[in-house]
Every structure is written in structure tokens, then in C-alpha cells.
Write a protein that holds these residues in place. Structure first.
Motif, PDB file in Angstrom:
ATOM      1  N   VAL A   4       4.737 -57.800  18.352  1.00 55.17           N
ATOM      2  CA  VAL A   4       5.205 -59.031  19.000  1.00 55.17           C
ATOM      3  C   VAL A   4       6.282 -59.699  18.148  1.00 55.17           C
ATOM      4  O   VAL A   4       7.318 -60.128  18.660  1.00 55.17           O
ATOM      5  CB  VAL A   4       4.016 -59.994  19.246  1.00 55.17           C
ATOM      6  N   ILE A   5       6.042 -59.765  16.846  1.00 55.68           N
ATOM      7  CA  ILE A   5       7.035 -60.372  15.950  1.00 55.68           C
ATOM      8  C   ILE A   5       8.331 -59.557  15.961  1.00 55.68           C
ATOM      9  O   ILE A   5       9.434 -60.114  16.027  1.00 55.68           O
ATOM     10  CB  ILE A   5       6.468 -60.488  14.520  1.00 55.68           C
ATOM     11  N   LEU A   7       9.473 -57.645  18.387  1.00 54.41           N
ATOM     12  CA  LEU A   7      10.165 -57.846  19.666  1.00 54.41           C
ATOM     13  C   LEU A   7      10.875 -59.190  19.719  1.00 54.41           C
ATOM     14  O   LEU A   7      11.989 -59.292  20.237  1.00 54.41           O
ATOM     15  CB  LEU A   7       9.179 -57.718  20.822  1.00 54.41           C
ATOM     16  N   VAL A   8      10.246 -60.237  19.197  1.00 50.16           N
ATOM     17  CA  VAL A   8      10.882 -61.567  19.190  1.00 50.16           C
ATOM     18  C   VAL A   8      12.144 -61.539  18.330  1.00 50.16           C
ATOM     19  O   VAL A   8      13.192 -62.065  18.731  1.00 50.16           O
ATOM     20  CB  VAL A   8       9.885 -62.642  18.705  1.00 50.16           C
ATOM     21  N   LEU A   9      12.064 -60.922  17.164  1.00 50.76           N
ATOM     22  CA  LEU A   9      13.243 -60.863  16.293  1.00 50.76           C
ATOM     23  C   LEU A   9      14.347 -59.993  16.899  1.00 50.76           C
ATOM     24  O   LEU A   9      15.530 -60.344  16.823  1.00 50.76           O
ATOM     25  CB  LEU A   9      12.846 -60.342  14.915  1.00 50.76           C
ATOM     26  N   TRP A  11      14.833 -59.442  20.091  1.00 49.28           N
ATOM     27  CA  TRP A  11      15.393 -60.169  21.227  1.00 49.28           C
ATOM     28  C   TRP A  11      16.388 -61.221  20.754  1.00 49.28           C
ATOM     29  O   TRP A  11      17.467 -61.372  21.321  1.00 49.28           O
ATOM     30  CB  TRP A  11      14.280 -60.804  22.052  1.00 49.28           C
ATOM     31  N   GLY A  12      16.050 -61.927  19.695  1.00 45.88           N
ATOM     32  CA  GLY A  12      16.941 -62.971  19.175  1.00 45.88           C
ATOM     33  C   GLY A  12      18.252 -62.407  18.656  1.00 45.88           C
ATOM     34  O   GLY A  12      19.316 -63.019  18.829  1.00 45.88           O
ATOM     35  N   GLU A  13      18.203 -61.239  18.022  1.00 42.91           N
ATOM     36  CA  GLU A  13      19.404 -60.658  17.435  1.00 42.91           C
ATOM     37  C   GLU A  13      20.260 -59.894  18.438  1.00 42.91           C
ATOM     38  O   GLU A  13      21.469 -59.841  18.309  1.00 42.91           O
ATOM     39  CB  GLU A  13      19.011 -59.694  16.305  1.00 42.91           C
ATOM     40  N   LYS A  15      20.087 -60.109  22.011  1.00 39.73           N
ATOM     41  CA  LYS A  15      20.057 -60.646  23.375  1.00 39.73           C
ATOM     42  C   LYS A  15      21.404 -60.499  24.071  1.00 39.73           C
ATOM     43  O   LYS A  15      21.473 -60.123  25.243  1.00 39.73           O
ATOM     44  CB  LYS A  15      19.628 -62.110  23.343  1.00 39.73           C
TER      45      LYS A  15
END
Length: 69
Positions: A4-5, A7-9, A11-13, A15
Motif C-alpha cells: 500500500v505504501i 503504491l501511494v508513493l 502514484w504520487g511520483e 501520476k
């Protein structure tokens, strides 16, 4: 939790890159959608206009005699 962490990172980089490729991915999905949703022209079942048969004329009547319709 690590996934999860990650994927969040990611996605942020990335996107901007992913959203920029989205129209192309939709366009590339069109042939696959056509293949899987169209039915393959007279494959199994023959629904709709492509290969439908009227099996009622081939079945005998209720008394076992051949129908004349």
C-alpha cells in the motif's frame, strides 16, 4: 502494508505519466473489447443475427408426428 505504501508513493511520483497514457491505453483496449465482446461470428451459441437457428421447425409435434409448418 508495504504494498500500500509503495503504491501511494508510486502514484504520487508517476501520476502525470499514467494519466497521460490513459487515452492511449483506452484506444489500445478497443481491439480487445471487440474480440471478447463481439462473440466471434457464429462461435458457440449463435446469438442475435449471427448464426441463429429456428429449432422449432425441426422438432416433431406433441403426438410424435412430423409437423407441416
Amino acid at each position: 502494508m508495504f504494498a500500500v505504501i509503495a503504491l501511494v508513493l508510486l502514484w504520487g511520483e508517476h501520476k502525470v505519466h499514467l494519466l497521460g497514457a490513459l487515452p492511449w491505453l483506452i484506444l489500445l483496449a478497443c481491439p480487445l473489447i471487440h474480440i471478447f465482446m463481439h462473440g466471434g461470428h457464429g462461435g458457440h451459441g449463435g446469438h442475435g443475427e449471427h448464426g441463429g437457428h429456428n429449432h422449432q421447425a425441426e422438432q416433431p409435434g406433441k403426438s410424435g408426428e412430423q409437423r407441416d409448418d
